[in-house]
Design a protein around this motif. Sequence first.
Motif, PDB file in Angstrom:
ATOM      1  N   ALA A 212       0.829  -1.214   0.000  1.00 48.37           N
ATOM      2  CA  ALA A 212       0.000   0.000   0.000  1.00 48.37           C
ATOM      3  C   ALA A 212       0.858   1.257   0.000  1.00 48.37           C
ATOM      4  CB  ALA A 212      -0.917  -0.010   1.217  1.00 48.37           C
ATOM      5  N   HIS A 213       1.914   1.255   0.754  1.00 47.50           N
ATOM      6  CA  HIS A 213       2.797   2.420   0.799  1.00 47.50           C
ATOM      7  C   HIS A 213       3.458   2.660  -0.554  1.00 47.50           C
ATOM      8  CE1 HIS A 213       6.637   4.520   1.629  1.00 47.50           C
ATOM      9  NE2 HIS A 213       5.901   5.197   2.513  1.00 47.50           N
ATOM     10  N   HIS A 214       3.834   1.587  -1.228  1.00 42.38           N
ATOM     11  CA  HIS A 214       4.502   1.711  -2.509  1.00 42.38           C
ATOM     12  C   HIS A 214       3.550   2.211  -3.606  1.00 42.38           C
ATOM     13  CE1 HIS A 214       7.348   0.867  -5.714  1.00 42.38           C
ATOM     14  NE2 HIS A 214       6.413   0.125  -6.324  1.00 42.38           N
ATOM     15  N   LEU A 215       2.289   1.799  -3.562  1.00 41.66           N
ATOM     16  CA  LEU A 215       1.342   2.120  -4.635  1.00 41.66           C
ATOM     17  C   LEU A 215       0.435   3.296  -4.307  1.00 41.66           C
ATOM     18  CD1 LEU A 215       0.204  -1.508  -5.535  1.00 41.66           C
ATOM     19  CD2 LEU A 215       1.904  -0.106  -6.726  1.00 41.66           C
ATOM     20  N   LEU A 216       0.575   3.874  -3.124  1.00 40.42           N
ATOM     21  CA  LEU A 216      -0.372   4.891  -2.696  1.00 40.42           C
ATOM     22  C   LEU A 216      -0.434   6.061  -3.667  1.00 40.42           C
ATOM     23  CD1 LEU A 216      -2.379   5.651  -0.507  1.00 40.42           C
ATOM     24  CD2 LEU A 216      -0.517   6.792   0.734  1.00 40.42           C
ATOM     25  N   ARG A 217       0.691   6.488  -4.203  1.00 45.57           N
ATOM     26  CA  ARG A 217       0.700   7.642  -5.106  1.00 45.57           C
ATOM     27  C   ARG A 217       0.588   7.245  -6.568  1.00 45.57           C
ATOM     28  NH1 ARG A 217       5.439  11.570  -2.469  1.00 45.57           N
ATOM     29  NH2 ARG A 217       4.419  11.827  -0.430  1.00 45.57           N
ATOM     30  N   THR A 218       1.149   6.087  -6.916  1.00 45.81           N
ATOM     31  CA  THR A 218       1.134   5.704  -8.341  1.00 45.81           C
ATOM     32  C   THR A 218      -0.122   4.952  -8.732  1.00 45.81           C
ATOM     33  OG1 THR A 218       2.323   3.670  -7.802  1.00 45.81           O
ATOM     34  CG2 THR A 218       3.659   5.610  -8.370  1.00 45.81           C
ATOM     35  N   ASP A 219      -0.695   4.160  -7.839  1.00 40.69           N
ATOM     36  CA  ASP A 219      -1.884   3.354  -8.169  1.00 40.69           C
ATOM     37  C   ASP A 219      -2.792   3.315  -6.941  1.00 40.69           C
ATOM     38  OD1 ASP A 219      -3.762   1.603  -9.122  1.00 40.69           O
ATOM     39  OD2 ASP A 219      -2.318   0.144  -9.896  1.00 40.69           O
ATOM     40  N   PRO A 220      -3.568   4.367  -6.717  1.00 44.31           N
ATOM     41  CA  PRO A 220      -4.412   4.435  -5.506  1.00 44.31           C
ATOM     42  C   PRO A 220      -5.405   3.281  -5.383  1.00 44.31           C
ATOM     43  CG  PRO A 220      -4.239   6.578  -6.546  1.00 44.31           C
ATOM     44  CD  PRO A 220      -3.652   5.600  -7.518  1.00 44.31           C
ATOM     45  N   ASP A 221      -5.911   2.792  -6.525  1.00 42.35           N
ATOM     46  CA  ASP A 221      -6.898   1.711  -6.454  1.00 42.35           C
ATOM     47  C   ASP A 221      -6.288   0.444  -5.857  1.00 42.35           C
ATOM     48  OD1 ASP A 221      -8.797   3.369  -7.534  1.00 42.35           O
ATOM     49  OD2 ASP A 221      -8.446   2.708  -9.603  1.00 42.35           O
ATOM     50  N   ARG A 222      -5.116   0.066  -6.318  1.00 36.42           N
ATOM     51  CA  ARG A 222      -4.458  -1.134  -5.774  1.00 36.42           C
ATOM     52  C   ARG A 222      -4.010  -0.899  -4.330  1.00 36.42           C
ATOM     53  NH1 ARG A 222       0.109  -3.557  -9.406  1.00 36.42           N
ATOM     54  NH2 ARG A 222      -0.011  -5.061  -7.663  1.00 36.42           N
ATOM     55  N   ALA A 223      -3.623   0.328  -4.034  1.00 33.60           N
ATOM     56  CA  ALA A 223      -3.267   0.629  -2.650  1.00 33.60           C
ATOM     57  C   ALA A 223      -4.483   0.486  -1.744  1.00 33.60           C
ATOM     58  CB  ALA A 223      -2.693   2.047  -2.548  1.00 33.60           C
TER      59      ALA A 223
END
Length: 392
Positions: A212-223
Motif C-alpha cells: 500500500a505504501h509503494h502504490l499509494l501515489r502511483t496506483d491508488p486503487d491497488r493501494a
Amino acid sequence: MQVTAIRRWAARHDRIRDAFPALVLMIVAVGAAAAGQSGWHAPRAAGVAWTALSCVPLVFRSRRPLAVVGATLAVDLTAMAVVPDRVSTPAASLVALYTLATLSSRRTAWTVGVLAAVAISGVYAATHEEPLLVGTSLLRLDFAIAATALGDAVRSRRQHLARVEERAERAERTRETEARRRVTEERVRIARELHDVVAHHITLVNAQAGVAHHLLRTDPDRAYEALAHIKETSRAALDELRATVGLLRQPDDAPDSRAPLPGLADLDALIGGIRAGGLSVTVARTGLARPVAPATDLTAYRIIQESLTNTHKHARAAHADVSLDYGAATLRVTVTDDGRSDAAKGPGTGHGLIGMRERATAIGGTLSCGRQPGGGFEVVAELPLSLTPATA
C-alpha cells in the motif's frame, strides 16, 4: 493433641522413655514386697534388690535390645535360683522381649522369645519343684510368649502405617509432578498457538502495508485494495487471538468470543491472504480427501500457515507449493518454495520450526524440513488421519 505431644516429647528423650518401664516395675516391686497375708510390712530387701538390678539394663533397651534381653534374662534367672521364694514374674525380661520384638526382625524376635520362655519356665520349674508345663511354670511361659507376640504386633502395625504414609507421600509427589507436567504442556501449546497466529498475520499485515505504501501515489486503487486486505487480515488475527486466549477460560467465564480454531476447511482463506501479500501459492490435493481428527486438522493448518509465513518473511520467494496427500492412515503435508538458499538463514528465531515439529510429534506424527538441492526450502509432515484416545 495431648497424646501426640507426649509422643513427640518421648521421641526427643529416648533415654527417659526407655527408663520409664523400669520406674514402674520398681514401684510395683516395692508394693508387692511390702504386701503380705496379714497386712503391710517392711519390703523384703532381697526381692526389691533383684528387681532393681534386672531393671537397670532397660535404660538401654532401644539402643541394644538383644543385649538387654540377655542381661535382664540373666539377672531374672539368677534371682529365681538364688531367691526361690521370690514369686514375682520376671517383668524386666518381659519388657526386654517386647522391645526386641518391636525393633528387630520377626525371626530374631520369635527365636529369642521362645528360647527365653523355655528358660524362664524351666528354671522356675526346677527351683520350685513343679512340672514344666503345669501351673505357674506354664503361666510364665505364656507371659514370655505373649510379650513377644505383643511386640511383633506393634512392629507390624508400625510398618503398615509407615507404608501407608510412604504411599500417600509418593502419590502426592506424583500428583504434583503430573500437575506441573500438564501446566508445562499447556503453556507450550498456547505459546505455539500465539506464535503461529501473531507471526503469520503480522507478516501479512507488514507485507500488505508495504504494498500500500509503494502504490499509494502511483496506483491508488491497488493501494486501497491492499489496505482492505490489511483490515481483513487484522480482523482475522484478532479472531484467532480471541479463540486462542479462550483456551485459558474456565467453563463459567463470560462467553465473549469463542470462535472455533481454524482447520483445513479455512485453507482457501489462508492462501488468499498469502496471495494478497504478494506470494504466489498453488494448492494440490491427492488421494481421497476425507475428514480428519480435529487435532490433525489444526496441526496441518498451523504447519502450512507457519511454513508459508516463513517463506514470505525469510525466503524471498516468488512462489510456493502446498500439497495435501491423503493416504490410508496418514496425511502428508508438503510445503515447498523457490526462495534463495541463503535467504533461509534469515533473522528468524527458529521458534516456528520448533513449534511445527512439536505439533507434529504431539499427535504422533513426524516433520522434516531443509533446503532443497536446487534451491528453495521444503517442509514435509506426516500426520495420522485419526488419533487413539490416549493421543487425542
